[in-house]
Write an enzyme that holds these catalytic residues in place. Structure first.
Site, mmCIF file in Angstrom:
data_model
loop_
_atom_site.group_PDB
_atom_site.id
_atom_site.type_symbol
_atom_site.label_atom_id
_atom_site.label_comp_id
_atom_site.label_asym_id
_atom_site.label_seq_id
_atom_site.Cartn_x
_atom_site.Cartn_y
_atom_site.Cartn_z
ATOM 1 N NE ARG A 5 104.998 0.156 61.271
ATOM 2 C CZ ARG A 5 106.018 1.100 61.067
ATOM 3 N NH1 ARG A 5 105.841 2.343 60.844
ATOM 4 N NH2 ARG A 5 107.360 0.592 61.619
ATOM 5 N N GLY A 29 107.217 12.206 63.025
ATOM 6 C CA GLY A 29 106.449 13.442 62.363
ATOM 7 C C GLY A 29 105.432 13.676 62.586
ATOM 8 C CB THR A 30 102.361 11.331 63.352
ATOM 9 O OG1 THR A 30 102.321 10.818 62.014
ATOM 10 C CG2 THR A 30 100.622 11.389 63.613
ATOM 11 C CB SER A 72 109.276 9.419 60.686
ATOM 12 O OG SER A 72 108.089 9.816 60.901
ATOM 13 C CE LYS A 78 98.120 12.246 60.683
ATOM 14 N NZ LYS A 78 99.119 11.389 60.463
ATOM 15 C CG ASP A 81 96.525 8.309 63.794
ATOM 16 O OD1 ASP A 81 95.832 7.554 64.305
ATOM 17 O OD2 ASP A 81 97.658 8.137 63.185
ATOM 18 C CG ASP A 95 100.001 5.855 67.806
ATOM 19 O OD1 ASP A 95 99.228 4.912 67.795
ATOM 20 O OD2 ASP A 95 100.032 6.710 66.859
HETATM 21 N N1 LIG Z 1 107.841 -0.473 58.221
HETATM 22 C C1 LIG Z 1 106.852 0.185 58.018
HETATM 23 N N2 LIG Z 1 107.086 1.666 57.955
HETATM 24 C C2 LIG Z 1 106.257 2.808 57.527
HETATM 25 N N3 LIG Z 1 105.077 2.335 57.007
HETATM 26 C C3 LIG Z 1 104.678 1.011 57.004
HETATM 27 C C4 LIG Z 1 105.695 0.109 57.533
HETATM 28 N N4 LIG Z 1 104.861 -1.104 57.099
HETATM 29 C C5 LIG Z 1 103.812 -0.765 56.838
HETATM 30 N N5 LIG Z 1 103.583 0.531 56.713
HETATM 31 C C6 LIG Z 1 102.504 1.277 55.802
HETATM 32 O O1 LIG Z 1 101.774 1.635 57.054
HETATM 33 C C7 LIG Z 1 100.239 1.669 56.810
HETATM 34 C C8 LIG Z 1 99.712 0.776 57.721
HETATM 35 O O2 LIG Z 1 99.625 1.754 58.947
HETATM 36 P P1 LIG Z 1 98.242 1.750 60.017
HETATM 37 O O3 LIG Z 1 97.435 2.171 59.064
HETATM 38 O O4 LIG Z 1 98.780 2.574 61.170
HETATM 39 O O5 LIG Z 1 98.101 0.182 60.378
HETATM 40 C C9 LIG Z 1 100.016 1.106 55.379
HETATM 41 O O6 LIG Z 1 99.849 1.798 54.407
HETATM 42 C C10 LIG Z 1 101.821 0.459 55.144
HETATM 43 O O7 LIG Z 1 101.831 0.082 53.840
#
Ligand SMILES: Nc1ncnc2c1ncn2[C@@H]1O[C@H](COP(=O)(O)O)[C@@H](O)[C@H]1O
Ligand SMILES: Nc1ncnc2c1ncn2[C@@H]1O[C@H](COP(=O)(O)O)[C@@H](O)[C@H]1O
EC number: 2.7.6.1
Lengths: 310, 310
Positions: free
Chosen positions: A93, A223-224, A221, A190, A167, A216
């Site tokens: 991520r 939550g979503t 968590s 959302k 989402d 997904d």
């Molecule tokens: N291990 C993690 N747990 C939660 N959020 C994360 C993690 N690693 C990255 N992120 C955040 O998740 C977002 C990326 O998620 P996405 O938009 O689904 O690719 C970015 O804002 C990252 O900062």
């Protein structure tokens, strides 16, 4: 061909070996008193095509270091080719800068795996396809979609199913499932109008009377997912089930899901289920062992893996 | 010049900044819910000479990943030069193959630090000088010996001191201290005649009536040290004190040392002392802040650090 495993998902590694009709390679991956990792490969790998099964799930840093040290040991033992098998790719991520002066940790991890000496990488439902581009070595990214699809078909009246993206970021993935099942697609959108205001869940699509399937790649968590289930039921959905490849399930996620209105959360064994997950009332785990096993088999024989996605 | 720190030894980083009369660089090194590390450098580093203070002590994998991710973030933020400052270098004891099909993890770690983007490395009392050769980037390895020597001179009647190596592997280090103090040298020679038989401690040298100073680079379980103290006292030593650079102190080490016949264990702050260490009755910590601070100062100004060892 030999298959080895670190400590992050020995169940999956054993199931893969079972599929391949091979014994799991003998390796000791232990800790010294100060918790530094010590690895000893306990059988000959000289000239072998070696696969190291080690998803870098929680605790990601320990599991990544186990992988890197195992690859180092394999390389020094003259393995012919080393494939790092990461059904779950930790740090995925962090695949782009989240702000000024932040790292791109997924790229760093890709470099570390390469630097340790991996020749190829095998992943499953990478959080972003772009991560394949972070590697200069060959990569194969498997899709869990065919497995999830089979499970949905076996459990639902497809005529009444609606695929839902939790989402807007997940619409492409959800559309692929909807197309496969030949059913309709809805989206949970959302929105938070001002910072501090609570999120509003808009449902795009008509879900009343439908069996909703949320899809997904990662549930963390929870939550979503739980909020989406609530919103869908409020909009008249008959039931809400979630199919998610990687069950990260941090913090109180298992309890949150148990207490939610989700009929069921179906995840794969890309991350080894904890005992809490195994005994959760509404979480079911389906295995990727034959998918990954077959991919290992084919890549070892220099065959294409693309037909695995049919 | 800017100095930053991960979470492994903020006390030392702050003391170094104090010596340099600099504020500690602002950076957030936190965890997501799944314990993946997230780094944000909170001030401009473009064109700067940056030092990241992060010994890779317990938990070594987490502290190493913090370092690597911080270096990645610094590099992407256009820092001019990045020096990884590792007063304690984790995995240093895995500096050669311990058997067939084992890794050389210290070399792997050196490669990872380089791959992340460090331009230089600053270490203290590396377990083996050879580890400098694992790097292709410039390294400086500082010696704690001058600091330890000053402390010994301040606390002992040097005329009655005998420097003792706790095993034959440490004789070179012990000899360097003995030469500095201009006093005699003894050696504890552990022998196990047959596997399974208990170890016999032979003392090479006449220690009766002497204040013995054991010297080594790492104290881990403390077992070697406590056994050596026992053997030296049995041979008539007046007192036994240990001076060890790196206080790893795994498992029950603090209790073992508290219950031992050691008059005192003196360690440095290369590893941030736990509260157990801080409240131990016979462990004292001396700081390396001015040594490391001065080395940072000099290397930043492209001056030699060798006079720090006089
Ligand atoms: N291990 C993690 N747990 C939660 N959020 C994360 C993690 N690693 C990255 N992120 C955040 O998740 C977002 C990326 O998620 P996405 O938009 O689904 O690719 C970015 O804002 C990252 O900062
Ligand atoms: N973290 C560690 N804890 C305890 N022993 C280790 C550790 N790392 C390496 N070793 C072992 O320590 C020995 C090296 O110590 P030395 O001979 O003092 O260099 C080798 O046998 C290593 O396998």
């Amino acid at each position: 061909m030999k298959v080895f495993a670190g400590n992050s998902n020995r169940h999956l590694a054993e199931a893969i070996c079972n599929y391949l009709n091979l014994p799991l390679g003998k390796a000791s991956v232990r800790r010294f008193a100060d918790q530094e990792i010590f690895v000893e490969i306990q059988e000959n790998v000289r000239g072998e095509d070696v696969f190291v099964v080690q998803p870098t799930s929680f605790p990601a840093n320990d599991h990544l270091m186990e992988l890197l040290i195992m690859v180092d040991a394999m390389r020094r033992s003259s393995a012919r080719r080393i494939t790092a098998v990461l059904p779950y790719f930790g740090y995925a991520r962090q695949d782009r800068k989240a702000g000024p002066r932040t790292p791109i940790s997924a790229k760093l991890v890709a470099n570390l795996i390469t630097e340790a000496g991996a020749d190829r990488v095998l992943t499953l439902d990478l959080h972003a396809g772009q991560i394949q581009g972070f590697f200069d070595i060959p990569t194969d990214n498997l899709y869990a979609l065919p497995i999830l699809t089979r499970d949905i078909v076996a459990n639902y009246d497809i005529g009444n199913v609606m695929v839902v993206s939790p989402d807007v970021g997940g619409v492409v993935r959800a559309r692929a499932l909807a197309k496969r099942l030949d059913c309709l697609l809805a989206i949970v959108d959302k929105r938070r109008d001002r910072p501090g205001e609570s999120e509003v869940m808009n449902i795009i699509g008509e879900v009343a009377g439908k069996d909703c399937i949320l899809i997904d790649d990662i549930v963390d968590s929870g939550g979503t997912l739980c909020n989406a289930a609530e919103a869908l039921l409020k909009n008249g959905a008959t039931s809400v089930t979630a199919y998610i490849t990687h069950g990260v399930l941090s913090g109180g996620a298992v309890t949150r899901i148990a207490n939610s209105k989700l009929k069921e959360l179906v995840i794969t064994d890309s991350i080894q289920p904890t005992t809490a997950v195994q005994s959760a009332p509404n979480i079911r785990v389906i295995t990727t062992a034959s998918l990954i096993g077959e991919a290992i088999n084919r890549t070892s024989q220099e065959e294409s893996v693309s037909s695995l996605f049919d």
